[in-house]
Design a protein around this motif. Structure first.
Motif, PDB file in Angstrom:
ATOM      1  N   TYR A   1       0.812  -1.209   0.000  1.00 43.41           N
ATOM      2  CA  TYR A   1       0.000   0.000   0.000  1.00 43.41           C
ATOM      3  C   TYR A   1       0.852   1.269   0.000  1.00 43.41           C
ATOM      4  O   TYR A   1       1.962   1.298   0.530  1.00 43.41           O
ATOM      5  CB  TYR A   1      -0.928   0.031   1.221  1.00 43.41           C
ATOM      6  CG  TYR A   1      -1.915  -1.110   1.263  1.00 43.41           C
ATOM      7  CD1 TYR A   1      -3.044  -1.106   0.458  1.00 43.41           C
ATOM      8  CD2 TYR A   1      -1.702  -2.201   2.106  1.00 43.41           C
ATOM      9  CE1 TYR A   1      -3.944  -2.165   0.490  1.00 43.41           C
ATOM     10  CE2 TYR A   1      -2.599  -3.249   2.155  1.00 43.41           C
ATOM     11  CZ  TYR A   1      -3.716  -3.222   1.343  1.00 43.41           C
ATOM     12  OH  TYR A   1      -4.602  -4.263   1.386  1.00 43.41           O
TER      13      TYR A   1
ATOM     14  N   TYR B   1       0.449   5.320   1.216  1.00 43.80           N
ATOM     15  CA  TYR B   1      -0.347   6.059   2.194  1.00 43.80           C
ATOM     16  C   TYR B   1      -0.286   7.550   1.895  1.00 43.80           C
ATOM     17  O   TYR B   1       0.787   8.109   1.622  1.00 43.80           O
ATOM     18  CB  TYR B   1       0.186   5.802   3.605  1.00 43.80           C
ATOM     19  CG  TYR B   1       0.200   4.346   3.979  1.00 43.80           C
ATOM     20  CD1 TYR B   1      -0.903   3.739   4.575  1.00 43.80           C
ATOM     21  CD2 TYR B   1       1.320   3.549   3.711  1.00 43.80           C
ATOM     22  CE1 TYR B   1      -0.900   2.386   4.911  1.00 43.80           C
ATOM     23  CE2 TYR B   1       1.333   2.203   4.042  1.00 43.80           C
ATOM     24  CZ  TYR B   1       0.224   1.635   4.644  1.00 43.80           C
ATOM     25  OH  TYR B   1       0.236   0.305   4.961  1.00 43.80           O
TER      26      TYR B   1
ATOM     27  N   SER C   1       0.072   5.591   7.842  1.00 46.43           N
ATOM     28  CA  SER C   1       1.096   4.551   7.704  1.00 46.43           C
ATOM     29  C   SER C   1       1.680   4.142   9.052  1.00 46.43           C
ATOM     30  O   SER C   1       2.260   3.053   9.169  1.00 46.43           O
ATOM     31  CB  SER C   1       2.227   5.047   6.797  1.00 46.43           C
ATOM     32  OG  SER C   1       3.016   6.036   7.443  1.00 46.43           O
TER      33      SER C   1
ATOM     34  N   TYR D   1      -5.573   1.983   6.121  1.00 43.63           N
ATOM     35  CA  TYR D   1      -5.832   3.405   6.362  1.00 43.63           C
ATOM     36  C   TYR D   1      -6.434   3.640   7.741  1.00 43.63           C
ATOM     37  O   TYR D   1      -7.463   4.266   7.898  1.00 43.63           O
ATOM     38  CB  TYR D   1      -6.722   3.984   5.259  1.00 43.63           C
ATOM     39  CG  TYR D   1      -5.938   4.191   3.989  1.00 43.63           C
ATOM     40  CD1 TYR D   1      -5.090   5.280   3.843  1.00 43.63           C
ATOM     41  CD2 TYR D   1      -6.025   3.266   2.954  1.00 43.63           C
ATOM     42  CE1 TYR D   1      -4.335   5.451   2.688  1.00 43.63           C
ATOM     43  CE2 TYR D   1      -5.284   3.429   1.797  1.00 43.63           C
ATOM     44  CZ  TYR D   1      -4.439   4.527   1.660  1.00 43.63           C
ATOM     45  OH  TYR D   1      -3.702   4.696   0.538  1.00 43.63           O
TER      46      TYR D   1
END
Length: 306
Positions: free
Chosen positions: A182, A184, A214, A227
Protein backbone atom coordinates in the motif's frame (compact mmCIF):
# COMPACT_ATOMS: atom_id res chain seq x y z
CA UNK A 1 31.11 13.68 -11.23
CA UNK A 2 30.65 16.27 -13.96
CA UNK A 3 28.61 19.46 -13.91
CA UNK A 4 27.55 21.93 -16.60
CA UNK A 5 25.88 25.19 -15.54
CA UNK A 6 24.57 28.40 -17.07
CA UNK A 7 23.88 31.39 -14.84
CA UNK A 8 23.13 35.09 -14.88
CA UNK A 9 24.17 37.66 -12.30
CA UNK A 10 21.31 39.75 -10.91
CA UNK A 11 22.36 43.38 -10.42
CA UNK A 12 19.50 45.62 -11.60
CA UNK A 13 16.97 45.73 -8.73
CA UNK A 14 17.20 46.96 -5.14
CA UNK A 15 16.75 43.49 -3.64
CA UNK A 16 19.69 42.20 -5.71
CA UNK A 17 22.00 44.44 -3.66
CA UNK A 18 20.72 42.81 -0.46
CA UNK A 19 22.51 39.63 -1.60
CA UNK A 20 25.60 41.35 -3.06
CA UNK A 21 24.45 40.64 -6.63
CA UNK A 22 23.74 36.88 -6.65
CA UNK A 23 23.74 34.45 -9.55
CA UNK A 24 20.73 32.39 -10.59
CA UNK A 25 20.98 29.56 -13.10
CA UNK A 26 20.35 26.05 -14.38
CA UNK A 27 22.58 23.01 -14.24
CA UNK A 28 23.05 19.49 -15.57
CA UNK A 29 24.81 16.96 -13.34
CA UNK A 30 26.20 13.51 -14.09
CA UNK A 31 27.94 11.06 -11.77
CA UNK A 32 28.96 7.41 -11.62
CA UNK A 33 27.92 6.05 -8.22
CA UNK A 34 30.77 3.57 -8.08
CA UNK A 35 28.99 0.26 -8.73
CA UNK A 36 27.61 -0.17 -12.26
CA UNK A 37 25.79 -3.41 -11.33
CA UNK A 38 23.74 -2.21 -8.35
CA UNK A 39 23.86 1.61 -8.07
CA UNK A 40 24.50 2.67 -11.66
CA UNK A 41 24.73 6.31 -12.70
CA UNK A 42 22.85 9.55 -12.05
CA UNK A 43 21.69 12.31 -14.37
CA UNK A 44 20.10 15.39 -12.76
CA UNK A 45 18.70 18.71 -13.89
CA UNK A 46 18.38 21.51 -11.37
CA UNK A 47 18.10 25.23 -10.68
CA UNK A 48 20.43 26.99 -8.25
CA UNK A 49 21.41 30.19 -6.47
CA UNK A 50 24.98 31.36 -5.88
CA UNK A 51 25.02 34.07 -3.21
CA UNK A 52 28.24 35.98 -2.45
CA UNK A 53 29.50 36.42 1.09
CA UNK A 54 32.36 38.51 -0.30
CA UNK A 55 32.10 40.00 -3.79
CA UNK A 56 35.15 41.87 -5.13
CA UNK A 57 36.23 42.72 -8.65
CA UNK A 58 38.56 39.72 -9.03
CA UNK A 59 37.40 37.44 -6.20
CA UNK A 60 34.24 36.24 -4.46
CA UNK A 61 33.37 33.79 -1.71
CA UNK A 62 29.97 32.23 -2.37
CA UNK A 63 27.54 29.79 -0.84
CA UNK A 64 25.14 27.93 -3.12
CA UNK A 65 22.07 25.75 -2.95
CA UNK A 66 20.31 23.78 -5.66
CA UNK A 67 17.09 21.82 -6.06
CA UNK A 68 16.14 19.58 -8.95
CA UNK A 69 15.19 16.12 -10.22
CA UNK A 70 17.61 13.19 -10.50
CA UNK A 71 17.26 10.05 -12.60
CA UNK A 72 19.12 6.97 -11.32
CA UNK A 73 19.78 4.20 -13.81
CA UNK A 74 19.69 1.53 -11.05
CA UNK A 75 17.17 1.34 -8.20
CA UNK A 76 15.77 -1.37 -5.95
CA UNK A 77 13.90 -4.21 -7.65
CA UNK A 78 12.94 -7.28 -5.62
CA UNK A 79 13.58 -9.57 -8.60
CA UNK A 80 16.57 -8.06 -10.41
CA UNK A 81 18.32 -5.60 -8.06
CA UNK A 82 17.51 -6.58 -4.47
CA UNK A 83 21.02 -5.63 -3.23
CA UNK A 84 20.29 -1.94 -3.79
CA UNK A 85 18.79 -1.00 -0.42
CA UNK A 86 19.45 2.72 -0.94
CA UNK A 87 16.76 3.99 -3.31
CA UNK A 88 13.44 2.47 -4.35
CA UNK A 89 12.64 4.63 -7.38
CA UNK A 90 14.35 5.79 -10.55
CA UNK A 91 13.36 9.46 -10.04
CA UNK A 92 14.51 11.26 -6.90
CA UNK A 93 14.84 14.75 -5.51
CA UNK A 94 18.26 16.34 -6.09
CA UNK A 95 19.54 18.66 -3.34
CA UNK A 96 22.96 20.30 -3.27
CA UNK A 97 24.73 22.76 -0.95
CA UNK A 98 28.13 24.31 -1.61
CA UNK A 99 30.76 26.76 -0.39
CA UNK A 100 33.44 27.88 -2.82
CA UNK A 101 35.93 30.54 -3.86
CA UNK A 102 35.62 32.19 -7.25
CA UNK A 103 38.45 33.89 -9.18
CA UNK A 104 37.65 36.20 -12.12
CA UNK A 105 40.44 36.25 -14.73
CA UNK A 106 38.56 37.62 -17.73
CA UNK A 107 37.28 35.84 -19.69
CA UNK A 108 37.85 32.88 -17.36
CA UNK A 109 36.07 32.18 -14.07
CA UNK A 110 37.66 29.57 -11.78
CA UNK A 111 35.80 28.00 -8.84
CA UNK A 112 37.20 25.82 -6.06
CA UNK A 113 35.18 24.61 -3.07
CA UNK A 114 33.21 21.97 -1.21
CA UNK A 115 29.79 20.51 -1.97
CA UNK A 116 27.28 18.17 -0.36
CA UNK A 117 24.84 16.35 -2.68
CA UNK A 118 21.81 14.30 -1.67
CA UNK A 119 19.34 12.13 -3.63
CA UNK A 120 16.11 10.94 -2.02
CA UNK A 121 12.50 10.22 -3.00
CA UNK A 122 11.11 11.28 0.38
CA UNK A 123 9.84 7.78 1.20
CA UNK A 124 7.47 7.77 -1.78
CA UNK A 125 8.95 4.35 -2.56
CA UNK A 126 11.00 2.19 -0.22
CA UNK A 127 13.81 1.53 0.42
CA UNK A 128 14.88 5.14 0.80
CA UNK A 129 18.15 5.51 2.69
CA UNK A 130 19.27 7.99 0.03
CA UNK A 131 22.70 8.90 -1.28
CA UNK A 132 24.79 11.49 0.58
CA UNK A 133 27.88 12.59 -1.34
CA UNK A 134 30.40 15.12 0.01
CA UNK A 135 32.84 16.29 -2.66
CA UNK A 136 35.56 18.72 -3.64
CA UNK A 137 34.61 20.68 -6.77
CA UNK A 138 36.71 22.53 -9.30
CA UNK A 139 35.24 24.30 -12.30
CA UNK A 140 36.38 26.52 -15.13
CA UNK A 141 34.01 28.72 -17.11
CA UNK A 142 33.58 31.83 -19.21
CA UNK A 143 31.88 35.09 -18.29
CA UNK A 144 31.26 38.37 -20.07
CA UNK A 145 30.48 40.62 -17.09
CA UNK A 146 30.87 40.60 -13.32
CA UNK A 147 29.46 43.26 -10.99
CA UNK A 148 31.36 43.63 -7.71
CA UNK A 149 29.40 44.64 -4.64
CA UNK A 150 29.65 48.24 -3.45
CA UNK A 151 28.26 49.02 -0.01
CA UNK A 152 27.10 52.43 -1.22
CA UNK A 153 24.74 50.70 -3.67
CA UNK A 154 23.04 48.62 -0.98
CA UNK A 155 19.45 49.30 0.03
CA UNK A 156 18.38 49.55 3.64
CA UNK A 157 18.45 46.02 5.07
CA UNK A 158 16.32 46.80 8.08
CA UNK A 159 12.65 45.96 8.10
CA UNK A 160 9.80 47.27 10.18
CA UNK A 161 8.65 45.05 13.05
CA UNK A 162 6.40 43.06 10.75
CA UNK A 163 4.75 39.79 11.62
CA UNK A 164 3.44 37.16 9.24
CA UNK A 165 0.65 34.74 10.21
CA UNK A 166 0.51 31.51 8.18
CA UNK A 167 -1.90 28.61 7.73
CA UNK A 168 -0.25 25.84 5.70
CA UNK A 169 -2.02 22.72 4.37
CA UNK A 170 0.02 20.04 2.58
CA UNK A 171 -0.06 16.40 1.56
CA UNK A 172 2.25 13.68 0.33
CA UNK A 173 2.49 9.97 -0.49
CA UNK A 174 4.75 7.48 1.29
CA UNK A 175 5.41 3.75 1.48
CA UNK A 176 6.39 1.80 4.60
CA UNK A 177 8.55 -0.92 3.07
CA UNK A 178 9.06 -2.80 -0.20
CA UNK A 179 6.93 -5.64 1.22
CA UNK A 180 3.98 -3.35 2.03
CA UNK A 181 1.68 -3.28 -1.03
CA UNK A 182 0.00 0.00 0.00
CA UNK A 183 0.84 3.65 -0.49
CA UNK A 184 -0.35 6.06 2.19
CA UNK A 185 -1.54 9.63 1.76
CA UNK A 186 -0.37 11.79 4.68
CA UNK A 187 -1.45 15.36 5.48
CA UNK A 188 0.00 18.27 7.41
CA UNK A 189 -1.71 21.32 8.91
CA UNK A 190 0.58 24.04 10.28
CA UNK A 191 -0.15 27.32 12.07
CA UNK A 192 2.79 29.69 12.49
CA UNK A 193 3.82 33.23 13.38
CA UNK A 194 6.98 34.71 11.86
CA UNK A 195 8.78 37.95 12.58
CA UNK A 196 10.96 39.79 10.07
CA UNK A 197 14.44 40.40 11.48
CA UNK A 198 15.41 42.15 8.26
CA UNK A 199 14.36 42.25 4.63
CA UNK A 200 16.34 38.99 4.22
CA UNK A 201 15.41 36.89 7.25
CA UNK A 202 12.49 35.80 9.39
CA UNK A 203 12.27 33.65 12.52
CA UNK A 204 9.12 32.04 13.80
CA UNK A 205 7.28 29.53 15.91
CA UNK A 206 4.51 27.18 14.83
CA UNK A 207 2.32 24.23 15.67
CA UNK A 208 1.90 21.19 13.42
CA UNK A 209 -0.80 18.54 13.16
CA UNK A 210 0.17 15.43 11.19
CA UNK A 211 -2.26 12.82 9.85
CA UNK A 212 -0.32 9.70 8.82
CA UNK A 213 -2.18 6.36 8.39
CA UNK A 214 1.10 4.55 7.70
CA UNK A 215 2.21 4.71 11.36
CA UNK A 216 -0.24 2.10 12.81
CA UNK A 217 0.77 -0.27 10.02
CA UNK A 218 4.45 0.19 10.83
CA UNK A 219 3.70 -0.38 14.50
CA UNK A 220 1.70 -3.60 14.05
CA UNK A 221 3.28 -4.86 10.81
CA UNK A 222 -0.26 -5.51 9.62
CA UNK A 223 -1.48 -4.69 6.12
CA UNK A 224 -5.11 -5.70 6.68
CA UNK A 225 -6.37 -2.16 7.41
CA UNK A 226 -4.08 0.14 5.46
CA UNK A 227 -5.83 3.40 6.36
CA UNK A 228 -6.17 3.38 10.14
CA UNK A 229 -6.44 7.06 11.21
CA UNK A 230 -3.48 8.36 13.21
CA UNK A 231 -2.71 11.88 14.43
CA UNK A 232 0.38 13.30 16.05
CA UNK A 233 1.27 16.91 16.80
CA UNK A 234 4.28 19.05 17.50
CA UNK A 235 5.75 22.53 17.74
CA UNK A 236 8.57 23.96 15.65
CA UNK A 237 11.00 26.86 15.42
CA UNK A 238 11.73 28.24 11.96
CA UNK A 239 14.23 30.35 10.06
CA UNK A 240 13.61 31.67 6.54
CA UNK A 241 15.94 33.23 4.02
CA UNK A 242 13.79 35.64 1.96
CA UNK A 243 14.83 36.07 -1.69
CA UNK A 244 12.32 38.45 -3.24
CA UNK A 245 9.13 36.29 -3.56
CA UNK A 246 10.80 33.04 -2.50
CA UNK A 247 11.55 31.75 1.00
CA UNK A 248 14.13 29.09 1.82
CA UNK A 249 12.69 27.57 5.02
CA UNK A 250 14.21 25.40 7.76
CA UNK A 251 12.05 24.04 10.59
CA UNK A 252 13.17 22.15 13.69
CA UNK A 253 10.32 20.54 15.60
CA UNK A 254 9.50 18.47 18.69
CA UNK A 255 6.53 16.11 18.91
CA UNK A 256 4.23 17.11 21.75
CA UNK A 257 2.15 13.98 21.45
CA UNK A 258 2.72 10.78 19.48
CA UNK A 259 1.23 7.54 20.78
CA UNK A 260 3.72 5.11 19.22
CA UNK A 261 6.75 7.43 18.84
CA UNK A 262 8.28 5.31 16.09
CA UNK A 263 10.42 8.18 14.75
CA UNK A 264 11.65 9.74 18.00
CA UNK A 265 10.77 13.13 19.44
CA UNK A 266 12.55 15.36 16.91
CA UNK A 267 11.56 16.19 13.32
CA UNK A 268 12.82 18.70 10.78
CA UNK A 269 11.65 20.20 7.51
CA UNK A 270 13.51 22.02 4.78
CA UNK A 271 11.93 23.48 1.68
CA UNK A 272 10.88 26.44 -0.39
CA UNK A 273 7.81 28.67 -0.39
CA UNK A 274 6.93 30.94 -3.30
CA UNK A 275 4.54 33.86 -3.08
CA UNK A 276 1.80 33.54 -5.69
CA UNK A 277 -0.42 36.44 -4.66
CA UNK A 278 -0.62 38.99 -1.84
CA UNK A 279 -2.04 36.29 0.45
CA UNK A 280 -1.11 32.85 -1.01
CA UNK A 281 2.14 30.89 -1.15
CA UNK A 282 2.93 27.50 -2.67
CA UNK A 283 5.25 25.28 -0.66
CA UNK A 284 7.41 22.19 -1.15
CA UNK A 285 9.06 20.61 1.91
CA UNK A 286 11.03 17.49 2.77
CA UNK A 287 10.16 16.28 6.28
CA UNK A 288 12.73 14.07 7.99
CA UNK A 289 13.78 12.46 11.26
CA UNK A 290 17.52 12.76 11.92
CA UNK A 291 18.35 13.07 8.19
CA UNK A 292 16.07 10.15 7.28
CA UNK A 293 13.41 11.39 4.85
CA UNK A 294 9.85 10.80 6.01
CA UNK A 295 7.64 12.65 3.49
CA UNK A 296 7.71 15.12 0.62
CA UNK A 297 5.00 17.69 1.36
CA UNK A 298 3.38 19.75 -1.38
CA UNK A 299 0.87 22.37 -0.30
CA UNK A 300 -0.36 25.91 -0.14
CA UNK A 301 -0.48 28.51 2.63
CA UNK A 302 -2.64 31.52 3.37
CA UNK A 303 -0.78 34.36 5.08
CA UNK A 304 -1.40 37.84 6.51
CA UNK A 305 1.30 40.43 7.18
CA UNK A 306 0.89 42.97 9.98
Amino acid sequence: AFDFTFSKQLDSKPWHALYRYPYYGLGLYFTDLGNPTYTGKTLAGYSFWDIPIINKKKYSLNYSFALGLAYLTKSYDYRENYYNLVVGSAFNAFVDFGLYQCFFLKPLRLNLGLAYTHYSNGAVAKPNSGFNIPSVKFSIGFYNKHSPYNRDSSVNKKADSRYEYNIFLAGGIRQNSPSDPYYYFANTLSLSIERYLSLKRTVGIGFDLFYDPSIPQRHSFSYNKPYTPYLRGGAHLSHDLVINRMNISIHLGHYLWDKYLLDGWIYSRVGIRYQLTSSLKAGLFIKSHFAKADLIELGISYFIKK
